[in-house]
Design a protein around this motif. Structure first.
Motif, PDB file in Angstrom:
ATOM      1  N   MET A 110       1.267  -1.283   0.002  1.00 45.97           N
ATOM      2  CA  MET A 110      -0.261  -0.158   0.437  1.00 45.97           C
ATOM      3  C   MET A 110       1.140   1.171   0.025  1.00 45.97           C
ATOM      4  N   VAL A 111       1.993   1.269   0.227  1.00 43.53           N
ATOM      5  CA  VAL A 111       2.815   2.392   0.684  1.00 43.53           C
ATOM      6  C   VAL A 111       3.177   3.069  -0.753  1.00 43.53           C
ATOM      7  N   ARG A 112       2.964   2.189  -1.795  1.00 45.99           N
ATOM      8  CA  ARG A 112       3.269   2.778  -3.105  1.00 45.99           C
ATOM      9  C   ARG A 112       2.446   3.609  -3.363  1.00 45.99           C
ATOM     10  N   PRO A 113       1.023   3.050  -3.274  1.00 45.53           N
ATOM     11  CA  PRO A 113      -0.075   3.628  -3.903  1.00 45.53           C
ATOM     12  C   PRO A 113      -0.651   5.372  -3.183  1.00 45.53           C
ATOM     13  N   VAL A 114      -0.793   4.740  -2.068  1.00 49.24           N
ATOM     14  CA  VAL A 114      -0.809   6.025  -0.609  1.00 49.24           C
ATOM     15  C   VAL A 114       0.782   7.150  -0.541  1.00 49.24           C
ATOM     16  N   SER A 115       1.708   6.836  -1.104  1.00 46.68           N
ATOM     17  CA  SER A 115       2.341   8.244  -1.171  1.00 46.68           C
ATOM     18  C   SER A 115       2.594   8.662  -1.971  1.00 46.68           C
ATOM     19  N   ARG A 116       1.778   8.081  -3.246  1.00 47.44           N
ATOM     20  CA  ARG A 116       1.520   9.500  -4.186  1.00 47.44           C
ATOM     21  C   ARG A 116       0.375  10.906  -4.069  1.00 47.44           C
ATOM     22  N   HIS A 117      -0.531   9.805  -2.859  1.00 46.44           N
ATOM     23  CA  HIS A 117      -0.968  11.283  -2.567  1.00 46.44           C
ATOM     24  C   HIS A 117      -0.932  11.744  -1.601  1.00 46.44           C
TER      25      HIS A 117
END
Length: 395
Positions: A266-273
């Motif tokens: 989840m880190v990858r998608p959450v870090s985009r926002h």
């Protein structure tokens, strides 16, 4: 280092850690976290108290931490892959001695050497990612590496309890020793990236310890080590104090590793926002909530929930600190990452030792309440520090 800086024959633009590096980090984690469900079994078998058997874990963590500055300097001077291969072979030898140890003193010494040698693997693998993956992809790549480490953690606590209770605890130390040899051989085929010219041993260390932000990040890592890794070691003994067997305690704490595997995705998608301070806040609050729950009641259910929440902490808070430390002083990256890992595991040794003294008196609620409070303070500290660092870069 960006992909454009690599030679023509080097892998171009990697966005994930190589499988052999992830495997080495997996084995290091497997060895490091296997001790938790074995503490009571070793104490009974060798005629020791829980506090005495906890010296196996605290000595391992302390050696792991204290050896980091040495590995960092050697990593910067001789290369990440060369260092990992040499220390994996040495760790395998220490693992064999651990499996054959006739008494507690020998076991503590052998585990200390195992901790010191396995201690080179994870920071060297982190530095390798920092050397070869562009900054834009680095946190997701580190999250991938952490997922491999988390699988090792989950298997360590689950299988260690089963092996220890159904076969013998000595097998738990032998398995990582065999795997370490295989990893050392596999790493021999991996590309060693070029390193920046070094100013010399003393100058490299001096530049690291004189950098204010290096000191801030490694100080935060020390507290995180005590809160997350140190007290995590005591979750299985807390259940065993309630009459739960080593298998049940090991399986319950294995939820931590499973949570890291899931939440690291989840880190990858959450870090985009969400900016890094937000990721840190999520991880820190999760740790505080988990320990607060245990301060109310210790059971299989509450330990599983806390282990899951600590997995969130590791994925969001720790990956953020890792990303931060790999970029704070690039010209001495190996040394800085080693100092970071050293403080992390020195903190875990302090947390396990201090927590063990409280646990030996069966004051589990007090232990977890204090840890929850420290986790909240840590959360505030990391968020404020990171925002100040970002404002400095912008200003």
């Amino acid at each position: 280092m960006s992909s454009a800086d690599l030679p023509a024959d080097a892998p171009q633009g990697p966005t994930r850690p190589p499988a052999s590096v992830s495997a080495a980090a997996f084995v290091s984690s497997l060895d490091r976290f296997a001790i938790s469900p074995l503490l009571v079994l070793v104490a009974v078998d060798l005629g020791a108290t829980l506090a005495e058997s906890l010296t196996i874990a605290s000595a391992y963590f302390l050696a792991y931490g204290l050896s980091q500055p040495v590995w960092g300097v050697l990593s910067d001077r001789f290369g990440r892959i060369r260092l990992m291969r040499a220390t994996l072979f040495a760790a395998a030898a220490a693992g064999v001695v651990s499996a054959l140890a006739p008494d507690l003193a020998t076991l503590v010494i052998a585990r200390s050497f195992a901790g010191a040698f396995f201690g080179a693997v994870v920071p060297a693998s982190l530095t390798y990612v920092g050397d070869t993956v562009d900054e834009a992809h680095r946190q997701p790549a580190l999250a991938d590496l952490m997922a491999a480490i988390a699988v090792g953690t989950a298997l360590a606590t689950a299988l260690a309890g089963m092996l220890g209770e159904l076969a013998h605890w000595r097998w738990v130390f032998a398995v990582p020793a065999v795997l370490a040899i295989g990893c050392a051989i596999g790493l021999g085929r991996l590309y060693e990236p070029p390193r920046e010219a070094q100013a010399g041993l003393v100058a490299t260390v001096r530049s690291a310890v004189r950098n204010r932000w290096v000191l801030v990040v490694v100080g935060l890592a020390f507290v995180e080590g005590a809160v997350v890794l140190g007290v995590l070691t005591l979750l299985a003994p807390a259940l065993q104090s309630q009459g739960i067997g080593a298998v049940g305690a090991g399986l319950a704490t294995a939820a931590y590793g499973l949570a890291v595997v899931v939440t690291s995705r989840m880190v990858r998608p959450v870090s985009r926002h969400l900016p890094m301070p937000g990721l840190m806040a999520i991880g820190g609050v999760a740790a505080a909530a988990g320990y607060a729950l245990l301060a109310v009641h210790v059971s299989i259910a509450t330990v599983v929930v806390t282990a899951l929440l600590l997995g969130v902490t590791w994925s969001f808070l720790h990956s953020s600190l890792q990303t931060w430390v790999t970029g704070v002083l690039p010209q001495a990256r190996g040394t800085v990452v080693a100092l970071f890992a050293g403080c992390l595991f020195a903190g875990s040794a302090v947390g396990a030792s201090a927590g063990g003294a409280v646990a030996d008196a069966q004051r589990w609620m007090a232990l977890f309440a204090v840890t929850a409070a420290v986790a909240l303070l840590l959360t505030g500290g990391v968020v404020v520090a990171r925002r100040a660092y970002e404002n400095r870069l912008l200003g």
